[in-house]
Structure formats: C-alpha cells, structure tokens
Design a protein around this motif. Structure first.
Motif, PDB file in Angstrom:
ATOM      1  N   UNK A   1      11.386   9.641  16.750  1.00 41.84           N
ATOM      2  CA  UNK A   1      11.494   8.463  15.881  1.00 41.84           C
ATOM      3  C   UNK A   1      11.483   8.916  14.424  1.00 41.84           C
ATOM      4  N   UNK A   2      12.680   9.179  13.881  1.00 38.86           N
ATOM      5  CA  UNK A   2      12.765   9.716  12.528  1.00 38.86           C
ATOM      6  C   UNK A   2      13.644   8.868  11.629  1.00 38.86           C
ATOM      7  N   UNK A   3      13.962   7.649  12.048  1.00 34.56           N
ATOM      8  CA  UNK A   3      14.744   6.753  11.210  1.00 34.56           C
ATOM      9  C   UNK A   3      13.903   6.204  10.073  1.00 34.56           C
ATOM     10  N   UNK A   4      14.549   5.816   8.989  1.00 39.86           N
ATOM     11  CA  UNK A   4      13.821   5.299   7.824  1.00 39.86           C
ATOM     12  C   UNK A   4      13.000   4.070   8.178  1.00 39.86           C
ATOM     13  N   UNK A   5      13.542   3.197   9.029  1.00 37.75           N
ATOM     14  CA  UNK A   5      12.825   1.978   9.421  1.00 37.75           C
ATOM     15  C   UNK A   5      11.574   2.333  10.216  1.00 37.75           C
ATOM     16  N   UNK A   6      11.706   3.265  11.159  1.00 38.33           N
ATOM     17  CA  UNK A   6      10.561   3.691  11.977  1.00 38.33           C
ATOM     18  C   UNK A   6       9.472   4.311  11.102  1.00 38.33           C
ATOM     19  N   UNK A   7       9.876   5.215  10.211  1.00 41.66           N
ATOM     20  CA  UNK A   7       8.902   5.914   9.376  1.00 41.66           C
ATOM     21  C   UNK A   7       8.213   4.939   8.420  1.00 41.66           C
ATOM     22  N   UNK A   8       8.990   4.037   7.824  1.00 41.06           N
ATOM     23  CA  UNK A   8       8.405   3.062   6.896  1.00 41.06           C
ATOM     24  C   UNK A   8       7.385   2.185   7.614  1.00 41.06           C
ATOM     25  N   UNK A   9       7.712   1.783   8.827  1.00 41.98           N
ATOM     26  CA  UNK A   9       6.788   0.947   9.603  1.00 41.98           C
ATOM     27  C   UNK A   9       5.480   1.682   9.869  1.00 41.98           C
ATOM     28  N   UNK A  10       5.581   2.969  10.198  1.00 36.44           N
ATOM     29  CA  UNK A  10       4.377   3.749  10.465  1.00 36.44           C
ATOM     30  C   UNK A  10       3.555   3.961   9.193  1.00 36.44           C
ATOM     31  N   UNK A  11       4.225   3.923   8.032  1.00 33.80           N
ATOM     32  CA  UNK A  11       3.515   4.072   6.767  1.00 33.80           C
ATOM     33  C   UNK A  11       2.991   2.735   6.239  1.00 33.80           C
ATOM     34  N   UNK A  12       3.351   1.652   6.928  1.00 36.69           N
ATOM     35  CA  UNK A  12       2.872   0.334   6.533  1.00 36.69           C
ATOM     36  C   UNK A  12       3.613  -0.273   5.366  1.00 36.69           C
ATOM     37  N   UNK A  13       4.865   0.145   5.156  1.00 40.05           N
ATOM     38  CA  UNK A  13       5.674  -0.404   4.077  1.00 40.05           C
ATOM     39  C   UNK A  13       7.042  -0.781   4.626  1.00 40.05           C
ATOM     40  N   UNK A  14       7.813  -1.497   3.835  1.00 41.28           N
ATOM     41  CA  UNK A  14       9.165  -1.844   4.249  1.00 41.28           C
ATOM     42  C   UNK A  14      10.101  -0.672   3.970  1.00 41.28           C
ATOM     43  N   UNK A  15      11.239  -0.624   4.657  1.00 43.87           N
ATOM     44  CA  UNK A  15      12.203   0.454   4.413  1.00 43.87           C
ATOM     45  C   UNK A  15      12.751   0.362   2.988  1.00 43.87           C
ATOM     46  N   UNK A  16      12.850  -0.853   2.459  1.00 44.43           N
ATOM     47  CA  UNK A  16      13.316  -1.015   1.082  1.00 44.43           C
ATOM     48  C   UNK A  16      12.333  -0.364   0.105  1.00 44.43           C
ATOM     49  N   UNK A  17      11.042  -0.588   0.345  1.00 43.98           N
ATOM     50  CA  UNK A  17      10.026   0.038  -0.510  1.00 43.98           C
ATOM     51  C   UNK A  17      10.068   1.551  -0.373  1.00 43.98           C
ATOM     52  N   UNK A  18      10.277   2.041   0.845  1.00 45.61           N
ATOM     53  CA  UNK A  18      10.374   3.487   1.081  1.00 45.61           C
ATOM     54  C   UNK A  18      11.483   4.094   0.234  1.00 45.61           C
ATOM     55  N   UNK A  19      12.669   3.485   0.273  1.00 46.36           N
ATOM     56  CA  UNK A  19      13.795   4.027  -0.484  1.00 46.36           C
ATOM     57  C   UNK A  19      13.542   3.935  -1.993  1.00 46.36           C
ATOM     58  N   UNK A  20      12.908   2.858  -2.431  1.00 42.55           N
ATOM     59  CA  UNK A  20      12.637   2.705  -3.855  1.00 42.55           C
ATOM     60  C   UNK A  20      11.642   3.753  -4.344  1.00 42.55           C
ATOM     61  N   UNK A  21      10.600   4.002  -3.548  1.00 45.01           N
ATOM     62  CA  UNK A  21       9.605   5.005  -3.934  1.00 45.01           C
ATOM     63  C   UNK A  21      10.247   6.398  -3.977  1.00 45.01           C
ATOM     64  N   UNK A  22      11.097   6.675  -3.012  1.00 41.44           N
ATOM     65  CA  UNK A  22      11.761   7.979  -2.977  1.00 41.44           C
ATOM     66  C   UNK A  22      12.658   8.177  -4.187  1.00 41.44           C
ATOM     67  N   UNK A  23      13.387   7.135  -4.573  1.00 44.11           N
ATOM     68  CA  UNK A  23      14.307   7.258  -5.707  1.00 44.11           C
ATOM     69  C   UNK A  23      13.560   7.592  -6.991  1.00 44.11           C
ATOM     70  N   UNK A  24      12.303   7.164  -7.076  1.00 46.96           N
ATOM     71  CA  UNK A  24      11.507   7.483  -8.251  1.00 46.96           C
ATOM     72  C   UNK A  24      11.218   8.958  -8.386  1.00 46.96           C
ATOM     73  N   UNK A  25      11.316   9.711  -7.276  1.00 45.46           N
ATOM     74  CA  UNK A  25      11.108  11.162  -7.308  1.00 45.46           C
ATOM     75  C   UNK A  25      12.427  11.912  -7.184  1.00 45.46           C
ATOM     76  N   UNK A  26      13.553  11.201  -7.413  1.00 45.16           N
ATOM     77  CA  UNK A  26      14.897  11.803  -7.332  1.00 45.16           C
ATOM     78  C   UNK A  26      15.211  12.321  -5.934  1.00 45.16           C
ATOM     79  N   UNK A  27      14.711  11.626  -4.911  1.00 48.64           N
ATOM     80  CA  UNK A  27      14.983  11.980  -3.530  1.00 48.64           C
ATOM     81  C   UNK A  27      15.690  10.814  -2.830  1.00 48.64           C
ATOM     82  N   UNK A  28      16.399  11.130  -1.776  1.00 48.72           N
ATOM     83  CA  UNK A  28      16.823  10.120  -0.813  1.00 48.72           C
ATOM     84  C   UNK A  28      16.240  10.542   0.534  1.00 48.72           C
TER      85      UNK A  28
END
Length: 342
Positions: free
Chosen positions: A254-281
């Motif tokens: 289970x390595x999809x962005x949706x799966x990982x975000x759920x396990x971290x307790x955040x939405x996938x949208x929040x995951x992508x936004x946080x990553x972009x702040x560190x110049x990552x996708x």
C-alpha cells in the motif's frame, strides 16, 4: 499568462531564474527596473540566493515574454545557458564521465534547480526520449517548453563538445514564424503542434564522453550537492514520518498517496501541499525510499532480484531493474557486484 498546475508547486533556484534575467539584459532591458533592485539582488546573490515559488518564476517568465515581445523567448534564452545557471548541479554534471551519467546525476539533484518536474529519460531500443514532465490539463506554456528543450540540447553540447549532434524535437505549440531557426539549432526533425513536448536522440549518444570529466572533482562537488539537498529538505518530522510510512507500505503493498495520507491522518491534498513546500512531489519521495531500500537489499546477497523487486512493491522484476538503472546509472547486478565485500 501561464496557468500553473497545483502539482507544479515548488521552488526554483535563483541561479536558474538568472538565465531569464541574463536574456533580458541581452535585449537591453533592466531586470532591476522590472522587478525591483532588492529582489534581483536576492535572486543573484552568490552567498545566499533566494528560491522563488513556481508561481513567481512563471510570473517572471510571462513578464519577460511581454516586455520583449518575443514569442520565442524560451528558445532564445535557452541558448545562453551555462553550468552556473544550474548552480552546483551544473558542476556535478560537468564532472560526469559520460552523457548518460550526467543525465542520471541531473535527475538525482534536479530539485536543487527547480521543482517543476524531473528530466525523464525513456529508452526505446536504439532511441531515447526525454519528454517534458508536465501533468497539467493543458499544454505547457510555449516559452517554458522552448526553454527546457533548448537548455537540454545546449547543455548536452557543452558537456560533450559536440556542437553538430542532431536532435529531434516535438513541440506542442503551433509553428513559429521563424521555424527555420529551430531547425538550424536542433539539427534534426522538428514537429510543431505535436501531442507531446519531447527531445529525442539515438541511444548511443548516452555513451558520449564528457570533456571535463573528473572523478576527484565529482566526489567533491557531489558531496556539496548532497549537503544542499539535505538543507533543502531539512528532513523535518513530517518527511521522516512519510518515509517511515512508505517503508512500511512497501511491505504490505500500500504505497499510493491516498493510502499513505490516510495512515498519516491527513488528506491526500494536504499531503501534496506539504510536500510541495519542501520542493518534493510524492513520486520523488517514493523513489528515494525505494532506492535506499534497494541498495540495502542488494548488499544482502540472499535476496534474489525478483525478491528485491517484490519487497519494493514492483509487480515485475523488469520494472525494478529499469528504475534502478534510472536512479544509479547501473544495473542491479552491476551494483551488487560493486558492493560485495572484497
């Protein structure tokens, strides 16, 4: 004006922005007058250059096109590219042994230059394609497509000293007024109004030697690039948690962005936004985790290549082998031999 896809949020190094500023000056325009002296000084500072958001970068690109009235601005600016415009990454690739290695190194450190996409290298038997990594719903802005394709071609020629190597290019924008200039510069087949923007060349070009190759300097400059990568990411708690979740996810498939975000307790949208702040996708981080685990597994001779591929979440061994060569420039088999105890 360029419409920025949300997946393209990230940062752009001041040195890379300075390529546009150099072109403006070559046309008699003052970047200081256009954007403010303090801002330009920060962008061009050798001591502590700023990083611009992608939106800010495209704003400068749009304004440069407007003030010069040059619809081919990216094409013309790209001809001015020099290693210094890529910062430390420019000198990393200059120290590489062959062009293929230089492309691998650039892919590894591209976030130090910009976060607008990775320089994908796709090999088809005796041909190589380098498509423009652009996931927006519309075609990339013409000036940006011109800039990326032209700088790739120019840097390749600077590295190898081969000024007349022909390259084929597809552009998604309409045929420009001076299309002959594109044909003269690239030297190969040029298609406009294509379905994809990409650079193409024979696979044997990857074996062309880099004229300033230096193993000793490669180690020194590479260490500097690695240090900058660490500072850029700064490995905050969020990134450490994400990598932990990805490592665990590899084991259970289970390595999809949706799966990982759920396990971290955040939405996938929040995951992508946080990553972009560190110049990552997300894909970049997954690649980093897979690469780290792959190198560890390959050092353990009890794991077959098929087992390593499975442990990394690949359904096919060939997919793993292709990815590993993209990461390191060598096959898993070659890496295993090189890392074996002497």
């Amino acid at each position: 004006m360029a419409v920025i896809d949300k997946k393209k949020t990230g940062t752009v190094a001041g040195q890379y922005v300075s390529l546009l500023l150099d072109y403006l000056r070559s046309r008699g325009h003052s970047p200081e007058a256009l954007f403010g002296a303090a801002r330009i000084a920060g962008i061009e500072s050798a001591d502590a250059p700023v990083r611009l958001t992608t939106e800010e970068y495209f704003g400068i690109l749009d304004q440069a096109v407007a003030v010069t009235s040059d619809p081919d601005l990216g094409f013309h600016a790209g001809m001015l590219v020099a290693p210094r415009h890529l910062g430390v990454v420019g000198y990393v690739v200059m120290c590489s042994t062959k062009l293929g290695e230089a492309l691998t190194q650039y892919d590894r450190y591209v976030r130090l230059v910009h976060g607008i996409g990775r320089p994908l290298v796709v090999r088809h038997d005796d041909r190589v394609e380098m498509p423009l990594d652009w996931s927006g719903t519309s075609a990339p802005p013409p000036a940006f497509a011109q800039l990326i394709m032209t700088t790739r071609a120019r840097m390749g020629r600077l590295l190898t000293g081969r000024e007349t190597v022909p390259l084929d290019v597809d552009f998604q924008f309409a045929t420009p007024r001076d299309s002959d200039a594109y044909h003269r510069f690239f030297g190969g087949k040029i298609n406009f109004a294509a379905t994809q923007t990409r650079l193409m060349f024979p696979a044997d070009y990857l074996e062309l030697p880099v004229i300033m190759a230096s193993a000793e300097m490669a180690r020194v400059i590479g260490a500097r690039a690695e240090a900058q990568m660490i500072r850029l990411a700064d490995e905050p708690e969020f990134m450490r948690e994400l990598k932990t979740m990805l490592t665990q996810g590899l084991a259970i498939g289970h390595i999809g962005a949706v799966d990982i975000a759920q396990r971290m307790g955040i939405s996938s949208r929040t995951l992508h936004r946080r990553l972009s702040g560190y110049a990552y996708v997300f894909r970049d981080v997954l690649d980093d985790v897979r690469r780290e685990r792959a190198e560890s597994y390959l050092a353990q001779s009890q794991h077959s290549l098929a087992e390593v591929a499975f442990l990394l979440g690949y359904t096919e061994q060939s997919a793993f082998q292709h990815a590993f060569k993209r990461w390191t420039g060598m096959t898993p088999q070659r890496y295993r031999v090189g890392s074996a105890p002497k």
